[in-house]
Enzyme design. Structure first.
Site, PDB file in Angstrom:
ATOM      1  N   SER A   1       0.843  -1.205   0.000  1.00 33.39           N
ATOM      2  CA  SER A   1       0.000   0.000   0.000  1.00 33.39           C
ATOM      3  C   SER A   1       0.874   1.249   0.000  1.00 33.39           C
ATOM      4  O   SER A   1       2.060   1.189   0.334  1.00 33.39           O
ATOM      5  CB  SER A   1      -0.848  -0.007   1.274  1.00 33.39           C
ATOM      6  OG  SER A   1      -1.373   1.277   1.556  1.00 33.39           O
TER       7      SER A   1
ATOM      8  N   TYR B   1      -3.226  -0.203  10.046  1.00 31.40           N
ATOM      9  CA  TYR B   1      -3.085  -0.556   8.625  1.00 31.40           C
ATOM     10  C   TYR B   1      -1.683  -0.193   8.136  1.00 31.40           C
ATOM     11  O   TYR B   1      -1.017  -1.001   7.484  1.00 31.40           O
ATOM     12  CB  TYR B   1      -4.149   0.198   7.831  1.00 31.40           C
ATOM     13  CG  TYR B   1      -4.235  -0.116   6.371  1.00 31.40           C
ATOM     14  CD1 TYR B   1      -3.630   0.719   5.428  1.00 31.40           C
ATOM     15  CD2 TYR B   1      -4.925  -1.224   5.913  1.00 31.40           C
ATOM     16  CE1 TYR B   1      -3.716   0.449   4.075  1.00 31.40           C
ATOM     17  CE2 TYR B   1      -5.024  -1.502   4.554  1.00 31.40           C
ATOM     18  CZ  TYR B   1      -4.420  -0.656   3.650  1.00 31.40           C
ATOM     19  OH  TYR B   1      -4.508  -0.930   2.294  1.00 31.40           O
TER      20      TYR B   1
HETATM   21  P1  NAP Z   1     -11.858  -5.115  -0.472  1.00 30.57           P
HETATM   22  O1  NAP Z   1     -12.641  -4.615  -1.612  1.00 30.57           O
HETATM   23  O2  NAP Z   1     -12.234  -4.746   0.930  1.00 30.57           O
HETATM   24  O3  NAP Z   1     -11.763  -6.743  -0.564  1.00 30.57           O
HETATM   25  C1  NAP Z   1     -11.086  -7.407   0.455  1.00 30.57           C
HETATM   26  C2  NAP Z   1     -11.168  -8.879   0.173  1.00 30.57           C
HETATM   27  O4  NAP Z   1     -10.479  -9.562   1.215  1.00 30.57           O
HETATM   28  C3  NAP Z   1     -12.604  -9.405   0.155  1.00 30.57           C
HETATM   29  O5  NAP Z   1     -12.749 -10.406  -0.835  1.00 30.57           O
HETATM   30  C4  NAP Z   1     -12.728 -10.064   1.534  1.00 30.57           C
HETATM   31  O6  NAP Z   1     -13.620 -11.156   1.526  1.00 30.57           O
HETATM   32  C5  NAP Z   1     -11.310 -10.587   1.740  1.00 30.57           C
HETATM   33  N1  NAP Z   1     -10.974 -10.822   3.153  1.00 30.57           N
HETATM   34  C6  NAP Z   1     -10.993  -9.934   4.161  1.00 30.57           C
HETATM   35  N2  NAP Z   1     -10.621 -10.542   5.301  1.00 30.57           N
HETATM   36  C7  NAP Z   1     -10.372 -11.847   5.002  1.00 30.57           C
HETATM   37  C8  NAP Z   1      -9.956 -12.988   5.758  1.00 30.57           C
HETATM   38  N3  NAP Z   1      -9.710 -12.907   7.071  1.00 30.57           N
HETATM   39  N4  NAP Z   1      -9.796 -14.171   5.107  1.00 30.57           N
HETATM   40  C9  NAP Z   1     -10.033 -14.259   3.785  1.00 30.57           C
HETATM   41  N5  NAP Z   1     -10.430 -13.225   3.004  1.00 30.57           N
HETATM   42  C10 NAP Z   1     -10.593 -12.028   3.629  1.00 30.57           C
HETATM   43  O7  NAP Z   1     -10.329  -4.687  -0.634  1.00 30.57           O
HETATM   44  P2  NAP Z   1      -9.548  -4.104  -1.914  1.00 30.57           P
HETATM   45  O8  NAP Z   1      -9.711  -2.630  -1.952  1.00 30.57           O
HETATM   46  O9  NAP Z   1      -9.854  -4.941  -3.104  1.00 30.57           O
HETATM   47  O10 NAP Z   1      -8.062  -4.376  -1.412  1.00 30.57           O
HETATM   48  C11 NAP Z   1      -7.423  -5.608  -1.648  1.00 30.57           C
HETATM   49  C12 NAP Z   1      -6.027  -5.483  -1.074  1.00 30.57           C
HETATM   50  O11 NAP Z   1      -5.396  -4.314  -1.617  1.00 30.57           O
HETATM   51  C13 NAP Z   1      -6.002  -5.298   0.435  1.00 30.57           C
HETATM   52  O12 NAP Z   1      -4.870  -5.957   0.977  1.00 30.57           O
HETATM   53  C14 NAP Z   1      -5.845  -3.784   0.602  1.00 30.57           C
HETATM   54  O13 NAP Z   1      -5.231  -3.466   1.833  1.00 30.57           O
HETATM   55  C15 NAP Z   1      -4.953  -3.467  -0.548  1.00 30.57           C
HETATM   56  N6  NAP Z   1      -4.973  -2.092  -1.021  1.00 30.57           N
HETATM   57  C16 NAP Z   1      -6.149  -1.508  -1.386  1.00 30.57           C
HETATM   58  C17 NAP Z   1      -6.109  -0.189  -1.892  1.00 30.57           C
HETATM   59  C18 NAP Z   1      -7.343   0.535  -2.318  1.00 30.57           C
HETATM   60  O14 NAP Z   1      -7.245   1.772  -2.508  1.00 30.57           O
HETATM   61  N7  NAP Z   1      -8.472  -0.118  -2.475  1.00 30.57           N
HETATM   62  C19 NAP Z   1      -4.900   0.462  -2.021  1.00 30.57           C
HETATM   63  C20 NAP Z   1      -3.721  -0.179  -1.598  1.00 30.57           C
HETATM   64  C21 NAP Z   1      -3.789  -1.463  -1.114  1.00 30.57           C
HETATM   65  P3  NAP Z   1     -14.947 -11.122   2.471  1.00 30.57           P
HETATM   66  O15 NAP Z   1     -15.886 -10.200   1.789  1.00 30.57           O
HETATM   67  O16 NAP Z   1     -15.415 -12.528   2.525  1.00 30.57           O
HETATM   68  O17 NAP Z   1     -14.513 -10.600   3.806  1.00 30.57           O
HETATM   69  C1  GCO Z   2      -6.986   5.165   3.485  1.00 33.00           C
HETATM   70  C2  GCO Z   2      -7.094   4.234   2.310  1.00 33.00           C
HETATM   71  C3  GCO Z   2      -5.723   3.745   1.890  1.00 33.00           C
HETATM   72  C4  GCO Z   2      -5.862   2.821   0.731  1.00 33.00           C
HETATM   73  C5  GCO Z   2      -4.560   2.313   0.267  1.00 33.00           C
HETATM   74  C6  GCO Z   2      -3.678   3.399  -0.229  1.00 33.00           C
HETATM   75  O1  GCO Z   2      -7.871   5.107   4.351  1.00 33.00           O
HETATM   76  O2  GCO Z   2      -6.011   5.928   3.495  1.00 33.00           O
HETATM   77  O3  GCO Z   2      -7.921   3.121   2.621  1.00 33.00           O
HETATM   78  O4  GCO Z   2      -5.089   3.129   2.964  1.00 33.00           O
HETATM   79  O5  GCO Z   2      -6.617   1.705   1.082  1.00 33.00           O
HETATM   80  O6  GCO Z   2      -3.935   1.496   1.185  1.00 33.00           O
HETATM   81  O7  GCO Z   2      -2.555   2.779  -0.833  1.00 33.00           O
END
Ligand code: NAP
Ligand code: GCO
Length: 267
Positions: free
Chosen positions: A148, A161
């Site tokens: 992230s 986080y």
């Molecule tokens: P999301 O939409 O919240 O999806 C999260 C996924 O993880 C869902 O399928 C959820 O399934 C699953 N999950 C959560 N807890 C779990 C557990 N204990 N065991 C198995 N599965 C679990 O998240 P996203 O935005 O796609 O993010 C995916 C990854 O990218 C995460 O690691 C997040 O930190 C990272 N990330 C996101 C962003 C962003 O801006 N969106 C940026 C940087 C990094 P359930 O629905 O069954 O809980």
């Molecule tokens: C926040 C956001 C971010 C994104 C992502 C950025 O609350 O600042 O959720 O943490 O999820 O991780 O890279």
């Protein structure tokens, strides 16, 4: 010399993407399938596995879904063993499953802090530990940790986080260091701000229809002047999952529209 297409092909590879029911994980799975991989995914809830299987089928992908909480080491070991016996050895692991709790640190309970670290840091350790032995036997493996911006930066309310994602950056480097000799490459992808359910609260339009203040903030901090889409991560993920990155190890590839390079637009 492998052709360019061969370098980026995932034909014959088995990819496990954790938490790939929707969002970033689902987009990465779509790209891996298009590159020829067999898709295996898990989430913590039967209903999200069932819904995701329907979505994969609509996308023309015959995915294999498992209900498994990535924080439960016994359940993870059983899932990996079931995958290996019924589908095959996992060639590519994407530690994508993650949660966030946006709470001011001094108001956050130790239990909530632990929950975030458990999913975002301890689980990638548990998952990687479960798949590495068979990767060693097979003679190759790819592990991609979804890090992230918060692997590098902090902000209010995301202490757990940021601590977890910072640790995940170093876990990535350590797996690369400890298992590189077995032809296992472990790298990270650091997405910027991506439009998924996880960030939906930060983009919620105001009652008067205007943009959320955080939405405006991110647009001003991003040279690309937009939120990322899950599809923006597909090419980088295929690169890190393919033979094209066999000499790339311990790196975090930031896919952030330039945020980390930019001081931000003057208000
Ligand atoms: P999301 O939409 O919240 O999806 C999260 C996924 O993880 C869902 O399928 C959820 O399934 C699953 N999950 C959560 N807890 C779990 C557990 N204990 N065991 C198995 N599965 C679990 O998240 P996203 O935005 O796609 O993010 C995916 C990854 O990218 C995460 O690691 C997040 O930190 C990272 N990330 C996101 C962003 C962003 O801006 N969106 C940026 C940087 C990094 P359930 O629905 O069954 O809980
Ligand atoms: C926040 C956001 C971010 C994104 C992502 C950025 O609350 O600042 O959720 O943490 O999820 O991780 O890279």
């Amino acid at each position: 010399m492998r052709t360019f297409d061969q370098q980026f092909s995932l034909e014959g590879k088995i990819a496990l993407i954790t938490g790939a029911a929707y969002g970033i994980g689902f987009a990465i799975a779509e790209a891996f399938a298009a590159a020829g991989a067999t898709i295996v995914f898990n989430t913590s809830r039967q209903e999200s596995v069932d819904r995701a299987l329907e979505d994969y089928e609509k996308a023309g992908i015959r995915a294999h879904g498992f209900v498994c909480d990535v924080t439960d080491e016994k359940a993870v070991q059983e899932m990996v063993s079931q995958i290996e016996s019924s589908i095959g050895v996992i060639d590519i692991l994407v530690n994508n499953a993650g949660i966030i709790k946006r709470i001011p640190m001094c108001e956050m309970s130790a239990e909530d802090f632990r929950k975030v670290v458990d999913v975002d840091l301890n689980a990638p350790f548990i998952m990687s530990k479960a798949v590495i032995p068979s990767m060693i036997k097979k003679g190759h493996g790819k592990i991609i940790n979804i890090c992230s911006m918060m692997s590098e930066l902090g902000r209010e309310t995301v202490s757990a986080y940021a601590a977890a994602k910072g640790g995940l950056k170093m876990l990535t480097r350590n797996i690369a260091s400890e298992y590189g000799a077995y032809n296992i490459q472990c790298n990270g992808i650091g997405p910027g701000y991506i439009a998924t359910p996880q960030t939906a609260p930060l983009r919620q339009p105001q009652p008067d229809g205007s943009r959320h203040p955080f939405d405006r903030f991110i647009i001003a901090k991003t040279p690309a002047e937009r939120w990322g889409e899950p599809e923006d991560l597909q090419g980088p993920a295929v690169f890190l999952a393919s033979d094209a990155s066999n000499f790339v190890n311990g790196q975090i590839l930031y896919v952030d529209g330039g945020i980390l390079a930019y001081i931000g637009k003057q208000p």
